[in-house]
Design an enzyme around this catalytic site. Sequence first.
Site, PDB file in Angstrom:
ATOM      1  N   ASN A 127      46.218  33.064  40.788  1.00  0.00           N
ATOM      2  CA  ASN A 127      46.960  32.391  39.711  1.00  0.00           C
ATOM      3  C   ASN A 127      48.460  32.254  39.983  1.00  0.00           C
ATOM      4  O   ASN A 127      49.158  31.581  39.225  1.00  0.00           O
ATOM      5  CB  ASN A 127      46.729  33.086  38.349  1.00  0.00           C
ATOM      6  N   TYR A 165      56.704  34.459  33.388  1.00  0.00           N
ATOM      7  CA  TYR A 165      56.868  34.393  34.845  1.00  0.00           C
ATOM      8  C   TYR A 165      58.006  33.475  35.299  1.00  0.00           C
ATOM      9  O   TYR A 165      58.226  33.319  36.499  1.00  0.00           O
ATOM     10  CB  TYR A 165      55.553  33.944  35.485  1.00  0.00           C
ATOM     11  N   HIS A 201      55.867  42.623  41.217  1.00  0.00           N
ATOM     12  CA  HIS A 201      55.427  41.882  40.029  1.00  0.00           C
ATOM     13  C   HIS A 201      56.646  41.256  39.398  1.00  0.00           C
ATOM     14  O   HIS A 201      57.697  41.894  39.315  1.00  0.00           O
ATOM     15  CB  HIS A 201      54.735  42.810  39.020  1.00  0.00           C
ATOM     16  N   ASN A 228      52.486  40.248  45.944  1.00  0.00           N
ATOM     17  CA  ASN A 228      52.182  40.157  44.518  1.00  0.00           C
ATOM     18  C   ASN A 228      50.692  39.835  44.439  1.00  0.00           C
ATOM     19  O   ASN A 228      50.277  38.691  44.644  1.00  0.00           O
ATOM     20  CB  ASN A 228      53.013  39.065  43.834  1.00  0.00           C
ATOM     21  N   ARG A 232      53.491  45.515  29.025  1.00  0.00           N
ATOM     22  CA  ARG A 232      52.501  44.507  28.642  1.00  0.00           C
ATOM     23  C   ARG A 232      51.181  45.193  28.246  1.00  0.00           C
ATOM     24  O   ARG A 232      51.185  46.326  27.791  1.00  0.00           O
ATOM     25  CB  ARG A 232      52.321  43.502  29.802  1.00  0.00           C
TER      26      ARG A 232
HETATM   27  C1  DQA Z   1      51.823  39.807  37.942  1.00  0.00           C
HETATM   28  C2  DQA Z   1      51.345  40.742  36.834  1.00  0.00           C
HETATM   29  C3  DQA Z   1      49.834  40.805  36.805  1.00  0.00           C
HETATM   30  O1  DQA Z   1      49.414  41.674  35.764  1.00  0.00           O
HETATM   31  C4  DQA Z   1      49.264  39.426  36.544  1.00  0.00           C
HETATM   32  O2  DQA Z   1      47.854  39.483  36.572  1.00  0.00           O
HETATM   33  C5  DQA Z   1      49.778  38.405  37.473  1.00  0.00           C
HETATM   34  C6  DQA Z   1      51.190  38.428  37.824  1.00  0.00           C
HETATM   35  C7  DQA Z   1      53.352  39.606  37.912  1.00  0.00           C
HETATM   36  O3  DQA Z   1      53.889  39.041  38.849  1.00  0.00           O
HETATM   37  O4  DQA Z   1      53.997  39.992  36.927  1.00  0.00           O
HETATM   38  O5  DQA Z   1      49.070  37.499  37.881  1.00  0.00           O
HETATM   39  O6  DQA Z   1      51.490  40.369  39.193  1.00  0.00           O
END
Ligand code: DQA
Length: 142
Positions: free
Chosen positions: A10, A22, A98, A72, A105
Amino acid sequence: MKLLVANGPNLNLTGTREPQVYGGDTLAIINSQLKSRFPDVTFEFFQTNGEGDLIDKMQVVDKERFDGVVLNAGALTHYSYSLRDAIASINTPVVEVHMSQVFAREEFRKTSVISEVCKGTITGFGKFSYFAAVFTFLEKAK
Ligand code: DQA
């Protein structure tokens, strides 16, 4: 210095996916900003939505002679024991990053199954989490 910046599931949607979490920059923009900010680093950028593809990439970083990996792993961070085992099996140091502050969160994000096999973890600084990780490699190499 040769670094791999690897992004998991993602993260290709960065810039449009939950920008309040993000940020509004795409991964391509972040990657090009890393290149500009650290002109002496030879970067390879890798993103995949596949757990197996990310594991395959981790398995070749020693052979490809990277000095380090900025990783990441997205949500794989929280449950992928096979990614953890892949990181544990390599000699190249991996820094976990991250963009969001995962500890502020949902509960499931507070667990990382990869932290124990990573050199360190940088979380919560938006795109600058990547910059900070690169900086740690450069400073250590001095
Ligand atoms: C992430 C945090 C993860 O929990 C999430 O599933 C992501 C992005 C971040 O960059 O903050 O896909 O790794």
